[in-house]
Design an enzyme around this catalytic site. Structure first.
Site, short mmCIF file in Angstrom:
data_model
loop_
_atom_site.label_atom_id
_atom_site.label_comp_id
_atom_site.label_asym_id
_atom_site.label_seq_id
_atom_site.Cartn_x
_atom_site.Cartn_y
_atom_site.Cartn_z
N SER A 1 -18.26 22.57 20.44
CA SER A 1 -16.80 22.72 20.62
C SER A 1 -16.43 24.16 20.30
O SER A 1 -17.18 24.87 19.62
CB SER A 1 -16.06 21.78 19.68
OG SER A 1 -16.11 22.30 18.36
N ASP A 2 -15.25 24.57 20.76
CA ASP A 2 -14.79 25.87 20.29
C ASP A 2 -14.17 25.63 18.90
O ASP A 2 -13.87 24.51 18.52
CB ASP A 2 -13.78 26.48 21.28
CG ASP A 2 -13.65 27.98 21.07
OD1 ASP A 2 -13.19 28.66 21.99
OD2 ASP A 2 -14.03 28.46 19.98
N TRP A 3 -13.94 26.68 18.19
CA TRP A 3 -13.52 26.61 16.79
C TRP A 3 -12.36 25.63 16.56
O TRP A 3 -11.22 25.93 16.93
CB TRP A 3 -13.09 28.00 16.33
CG TRP A 3 -12.77 28.07 14.88
CD1 TRP A 3 -11.72 27.49 14.24
CD2 TRP A 3 -13.49 28.78 13.86
NE1 TRP A 3 -11.74 27.78 12.90
CE2 TRP A 3 -12.80 28.58 12.64
CE3 TRP A 3 -14.62 29.57 13.84
CZ2 TRP A 3 -13.24 29.12 11.42
CZ3 TRP A 3 -15.06 30.13 12.64
CH2 TRP A 3 -14.37 29.90 11.46
N GLY A 4 -12.67 24.43 16.05
CA GLY A 4 -11.58 23.49 15.73
C GLY A 4 -11.02 22.76 16.93
O GLY A 4 -10.07 22.00 16.81
#
Ligand code: GLC
Length: 739
Positions: free
Chosen positions: A281-284
């Site tokens: 995933s991308d950050w968060g």
């Protein structure tokens, strides 16, 4: 014949051994997973950032360190250097099954040696140079204990208000796909596991560059036809090039967050494309499905993300806190969890980390590789090739060696930080060659004077008088202006993409001296600078050229390097024209003549044409195109046709021309753009030299996604165009596809 047989035997053997190795790794992963608890499996899908760590084992993060020791973390990002990666890896090896961590980092355009920002590199249209840049970055990062870079960013972007246009390859699907391939090969080398390569990440999957209004993280809404035709192909190219991982994106696509989008991650990526790597995933972005309004809470987000094919949760704490309970509750089936874990462990085996978890953390190699002087030479080569000559009135450039006094002026003339651009991790800032230093070291007998005129951003005009006085005493002015490094990149959208601050006023004040003026523009995006475009004698666009930026600019200004760059993205006349691309549709009321624009697809306050077109870039020499020929005027079935023409250097100095092949499908079941780039070649010619250049046209060249999203070509007429830019077509021909 014997050689061919031997080559065939070798490639068969290699394929067999690769297959055998895959099977062997598969068996090892299966054996390991049989021993793993659900807690340990979930741990492999949790990625933690070391950014907060003041030092890897700082006690302030005792809980995170305890998780690593307990085997509850599968990967770290933002831990760099042999010493720190060894220390953290040692903690992971205290876990029950001693599963090593993956160390990852945003090595976007260099690790220690900084190359031009990716959009600048794209302007080189030079796949070898782009691959070299990624390879050097990989060598340096791998020597510093990094296994995995979050690059290349392959998002097509046609809206320069979006700050992340800086990180990609611009507006074009064909060019972007070629560059995606080059960057994946550069980062990963011939085979994963070599300690001068790292895993690549194709990001951000998908269509992140089409954020509404160019506002970062905003929603994306588009037809599946556009998605397939424009935005997916560079990701497919990256997957075909063997990209080890994908990263999903923050945006929704047609109402569903990419992170929870099974259509993207399962139907297309892991289904139709049969992708075997893993998705981070991308950050968060897992956690962010709650504010998106797609998940009720963090537990719901975890369930939706992994069921949709997001294998690893970066800094979301959704998997680490809720996945085990979700599995126990039957909301996530064990095979779904196992598939994600298998994908991650497979990469760890391929990198050889189970054989030697410290194999990328070798202090002697780190010292040797990070001190390799050849990397600076590579950075200079790529930076020179990235520079675009936009204007050269009266052939002011290259500057004559007889020039006596050169005034170097401007807020960015002496800057080292700005030349690096955004997404710089371990760059050696003190060793960045500024523009004024580059000019000083290449100026020969000329006297160089310098005045900053204003600080980067140019909020104040206080220093203008001094700068004008300096300029008035010179024979030629070199003005370095543009954006500062932190005005493009993530979360850096702008509603106004003109020159920041008083820079245009500074130009006008200098122009009033009557001295010839060369503008060196620095930016991570297309800017709007109409006054300068109209009144400057010469303009070069240097993007953010990296560690060797000043030398690259100087080599171009003095003619030691004849500029060859071409724009990978359209430069609008105003923000009002955005989104603007060369690959536009004809409409039912096309503008055929800028004078007759009543009841036409036009504006009442602007012409339709951009300030500078996709593919635009001048040279210090001239190129002539002639003698276009097709091997056949018709094409059928799987037949191929060769298009060829003569390219001559009719000027006085040697130079490189990037010849571009465009095509238009005149009538089709889905209307096609008036131009689509279908090929390009960089041709280097000495003065007076002529070379026959040829392109192969095959069925794929003529194909597109039809209304059923099926890729194919339809019979009919195709216009073939060859030129020096999308708005500078030199030769045309017609090809009939008969069936
Ligand atoms: C950022 C970016 C992504 C980057 C990641 C890790 O938010 O969107 O491109 O790789 O976080 O730093």
């Amino acid at each position: 014949m014997k050689t061919l047989k031997i080559a065939a035997a070798i490639s068969a053997a290699l394929a067999l051994s690769a297959h055998a190795q895959d099977a062997q790794i598969d068996r090892k992963v299966t054996e390991l997973m049989k021993q793993m608890t659900v807690t340990e499996k979930v741990g492999q899908l949790h990625q933690l950032s070391g950014r907060q760590f003041t030092g890897p084992t700082s006690s302030a993060y005792a809980d995170k360190l305890a998780d690593i020791r307990a085997g509850k973390v599968g990967s770290m990002l933002n831990v760099t250097g042999v010493a720190d990666t060894r220390e953290i890896q040692a903690l992971a090896l205290q876990s029950r099954l001693k599963i090593p961590l993956l160390f990852s980092l945003d090595v976007i355009h260099g690790y220690k040696t900084v190359f031009p920002v990716p959009l600048g590199e794209a302007a080189s249209w030079d796949m070898d140079a782009i691959e070299l840049s990624a390879h050097v970055a990989a060598k340096e990062a791998a020597a510093a204990g990094i296994h995995w870079t979050f690059a290349p960013m392959v998002d097509i972007a046609r809206d320069p208000r979006w700050g992340r246009v800086m990180e990609g390859a611009g507006e074009d699907t064909y060019l972007g796909s070629q560059i995606a391939t080059a960057r994946v090969h550069g980062f990963q080398g011939k085979k994963l596991g070599a300690t001068d390569s790292v895993m690549a990440t194709a990001k951000h999957f998908a269509a992140y560059g089409a954020a509404i209004a160019g506002r970062d993280y905003n929603a994306v809404d588009m037809s599946e036809q556009q998605l397939y035709e424009v935005y997916l192909p560079p990701f497919k190219a990256a997957a075909d090039a063997g990209a080890a991982t994908f990263m999903n994106s923050f945006n929704t696509l047609n109402g569903v967050p990419a992170t929870g989008n099974a259509f993207l991650q399962r139907d297309i990526l892991k289904g139709a494309w049969k992708y075997k790597g893993f998705v981070v995933s991308d950050w968060g972005s897992v956690r962010e499905m709650v504010p998106h309004g797609y998940a009720a809470d963090l537990s719901d987000a975890a369930v939706k993300a992994i069921n949709a094919g997001s294998d690893m949760d970066m800094e979301g704490y959704a998997y680490s806190q809720h996945l085990e309970a979700a599995v126990k509750a039957g909301k996530v089936k064990m095979p779904v969890l196992d598939e994600a874990v298998r994908r991650v462990l497979t990469k760890k085996f391929e990198l050889g980390l189970f054989d030697d978890p410290y194999r990328y953390s070798d202090a002697a190699r780190e010292k040797a590789v990070l001190g390799d002087a050849s990397h600076r030479a590579a950075a200079l080569d790529v930076a020179q090739k990235s520079i675009v000559l936009l204007k050269n009135e009266g052939k002011l450039l290259p500057l004559s060696r007889e020039t006596k006094r050169i005034a170097v002026i401007g807020p960015l003339a002496d800057s080292q930080r700005d030349l690096e651009g955004g997404w710089v991790v371990q760059g050696e800032r003190a060793k960045v060659v500024s523009i004024v230093d580059g000019i000083r070291s290449h100026a020969g007998k000329a006297e160089i004077s310098y005045a900053q005129a204003c600080a980067p951003g140019c909020a104040s005009s206080e220093g203008f008088a001094d700068a004008v006085a300096t300029a008035a005493r010179s024979d030629v002015i070199v003005l370095a202006v543009g954006e500062t490094w932190d005005m493009s990149g993530e979360a850096k959208s702008r509603t106004d993409i003109t020159l920041p601050g008083q820079q245009e006023a500074l130009f006008n004040a200098l122009k009033a001296t009557g001295k010839p003026i060369v503008v060196v523009m620095l930016a991570g995006r297309p800017l709007v600078f109409n006054t300068i475009a109209d009144k400057a004698d010469a303009i070069i666009y240097a993007w953010f050229p990296g560690s060797e930026g000043g030398n690259a600019v100087a080599n171009v200004l003095f003619g030691d390097y004849n500029p060859s760059g071409k724009l990978p993205i359209t430069f609008p006349r105003s923000v009002g024209q955005i989104p603007v691309s060369y690959a536009q549709y004809n409409t039912g009321r096309p503008v055929t003549d800028e004078k007759n624009v009543t009841y036409r697809s036009a504006y009442i306050d602007s012409v339709n044409t951009p300030r500078y077109a996709f593919g635009h870039g001048l040279s210090y020499t001239d190129f002539k195109y002639s003698g276009l020929a097709l091997s056949s005027a018709t094409m059928a079935g799987a037949q191929k046709v060769t298009l060829s023409f003569d390219l001559a250097n009719s000027g006085k100095v040697e130079g490189t021309e990037i010849v571009q092949l465009y095509l238009r499908d005149m009538v089709s079941s889905v209307v096609r753009p008036v131009k689509e780039l279908k090929g390009f070649q960089k041709v280097h010619l000495k003065p007076g030299q002529t070379q026959r250049v040829s392109f192969t046209i095959d069925r794929d060249t003529l194909s597109f996604f039809n209304r059923q999203l099926k890729w194919g070509a339809e019979a009919g007429e195709f216009k073939l165009m060859v030129g020096s830019a999308s708005d500078d077509i030199r030769l045309e021909s017609a090809l009939q596809l008969t069936q």
